[in-house]
Design an enzyme around this catalytic site. Structure first.
Site, short mmCIF file in Angstrom:
data_model
loop_
_atom_site.label_atom_id
_atom_site.label_comp_id
_atom_site.label_asym_id
_atom_site.label_seq_id
_atom_site.Cartn_x
_atom_site.Cartn_y
_atom_site.Cartn_z
N SER A 15 65.26 93.33 123.01
CA SER A 15 64.03 93.12 123.59
C SER A 15 62.17 93.32 124.07
O SER A 15 61.75 92.11 123.92
CB SER A 15 64.25 94.28 124.50
N ARG A 67 70.66 95.29 98.23
CA ARG A 67 69.50 95.29 98.68
C ARG A 67 69.42 93.54 98.33
O ARG A 67 68.36 92.93 99.42
CB ARG A 67 69.06 96.25 98.85
N ASN A 109 55.84 94.64 111.58
CA ASN A 109 57.02 95.43 112.15
C ASN A 109 56.78 96.89 113.35
O ASN A 109 55.16 97.26 114.02
CB ASN A 109 57.68 96.66 111.53
N HIS A 111 57.60 100.20 115.37
CA HIS A 111 58.26 101.40 115.22
C HIS A 111 57.69 103.00 116.10
O HIS A 111 56.62 102.39 116.67
CB HIS A 111 57.47 101.84 113.70
N SER A 138 53.95 101.90 117.27
CA SER A 138 53.13 101.72 116.39
C SER A 138 53.48 100.27 115.68
O SER A 138 54.37 99.77 115.71
CB SER A 138 52.89 102.69 115.10
N ASP A 147 58.22 102.02 106.60
CA ASP A 147 56.77 102.67 107.78
C ASP A 147 55.85 103.12 107.66
O ASP A 147 55.51 103.89 108.35
CB ASP A 147 58.00 103.21 108.23
N GLU A 176 56.12 99.50 123.95
CA GLU A 176 57.06 98.61 123.21
C GLU A 176 56.39 97.28 123.55
O GLU A 176 55.58 96.39 122.75
CB GLU A 176 57.82 98.97 122.75
C1 GAR Z 1 63.29 99.25 119.10
O1 GAR Z 1 62.44 100.88 120.35
C2 GAR Z 1 62.15 98.99 117.66
O2 GAR Z 1 60.63 100.37 118.16
C3 GAR Z 1 62.92 99.86 117.07
O3 GAR Z 1 64.28 99.88 117.68
C4 GAR Z 1 64.28 99.73 119.17
C5 GAR Z 1 65.01 97.89 119.23
O4 GAR Z 1 64.86 97.71 120.56
N1 GAR Z 1 62.68 99.91 115.80
C6 GAR Z 1 63.22 100.63 114.82
O5 GAR Z 1 63.38 101.96 115.10
C7 GAR Z 1 62.33 100.32 113.39
N2 GAR Z 1 62.45 101.30 112.56
P1 GAR Z 1 64.86 95.98 121.08
O6 GAR Z 1 65.27 95.45 120.08
O7 GAR Z 1 65.35 96.23 122.50
O8 GAR Z 1 63.21 95.67 120.59
#
Ligand code: GAR
Length: 199
Positions: A15, A67, A109, A111, A138, A147, A176
């Site tokens: 999203s 990794r 990124n 977060h 953020s 992060d 976000e």
């Molecule tokens: C979002 O809330 C993003 O901030 C989080 O995962 C979700 C992804 O949603 N990211 C993390 O936790 C990164 N460590 P999305 O796939 O719908 O954008």
């Protein structure tokens, strides 16, 4: 100004990727989304990107022994796309220097917390458990500390009585989707300069 070519890394729903794609439909937006890579073949965001005509790729971390091997292959792939910037959007991988260093200052990124609070996973649950009154999201430069890179922009939301991790996550997600396009634009235009980079 020439628009910056942006690649997006996802693992799931996508999203935030969709929010960036939406912003970039405006020809005056300083970046264009040109390519999407997922480390999971079943990520729903891949279909969203393909439906919008974007080129997509799946590079599965399961195909690599370490990794570093995965990150090296992903970096090689990204280098071939003539990208200026990378936006991680729900890319749920701990990255190694093999991927981070080549994109230093050019990879961001999003977060779901007000960094430096709640690095890592389960941010909404942890904020609730702490009795936090405020939570948020953020956008930061990716650095070698998880992060931990310089923050470009943040948005806060209230924590409300009766919130669950789900209701809080939904409130943060709305922010976000507004924050990420703003932060990407700040980097793409040079309005945000990584610390230590001369003007
Ligand atoms: C979002 O809330 C993003 O901030 C989080 O995962 C979700 C992804 O949603 N990211 C993390 O936790 C990164 N460590 P999305 O796939 O719908 O954008």
């Amino acid at each position: 100004m020439k628009r910056k070519r942006v690649g997006v890394l996802i693992s799931g729903r996508g999203s935030n990727m969709a929010a960036l794609m939406q912003a970039a439909r405006d020809p005056h937006y300083p970046a264009e989304i040109v390519h999407v890579v997922s480390n999971r073949a079943d990520a729903p965001g891949l279909a969203t990107a393909a439906a919008a005509g974007l080129s997509t790729a799946v590079i599965s971390h399961r195909d690599f022994a370490s990794r570093e091997a995965f990150d090296t292959a992903l970096n090689d792939h990204l280098q071939q796309q003539a990208l200026d910037l990378i936006a991680c959007a729900g890319f749920m991988r701990i990255m190694t220097p093999a991927l981070i260093r080549p994109w230093a200052g050019r990879m961001i990124n999003i977060h779901p917390s007000l960094l430096p609070l709640y690095k890592g996973l389960h941010t909404h649950e942890r904020a609730l458990a702490d009795g936090a009154k405020t939570h948020g999201c953020s956008v930061h430069l990716v650095s070698e500390e998880l992060d931990g890179g310089p923050v470009i922009a943040q948005a806060a939301v209230p924590v409300k009585p009766g919130d669950t991790a789900e209701t809080l996550a939904a409130r943060v997600l709305v922010e976000e989707h507004k924050l990420y396009p703003v932060a990407l634009a700040l980097l793409a235009t040079g309005a945000f300069r990584p610390p230590g980079k001369p003007s």
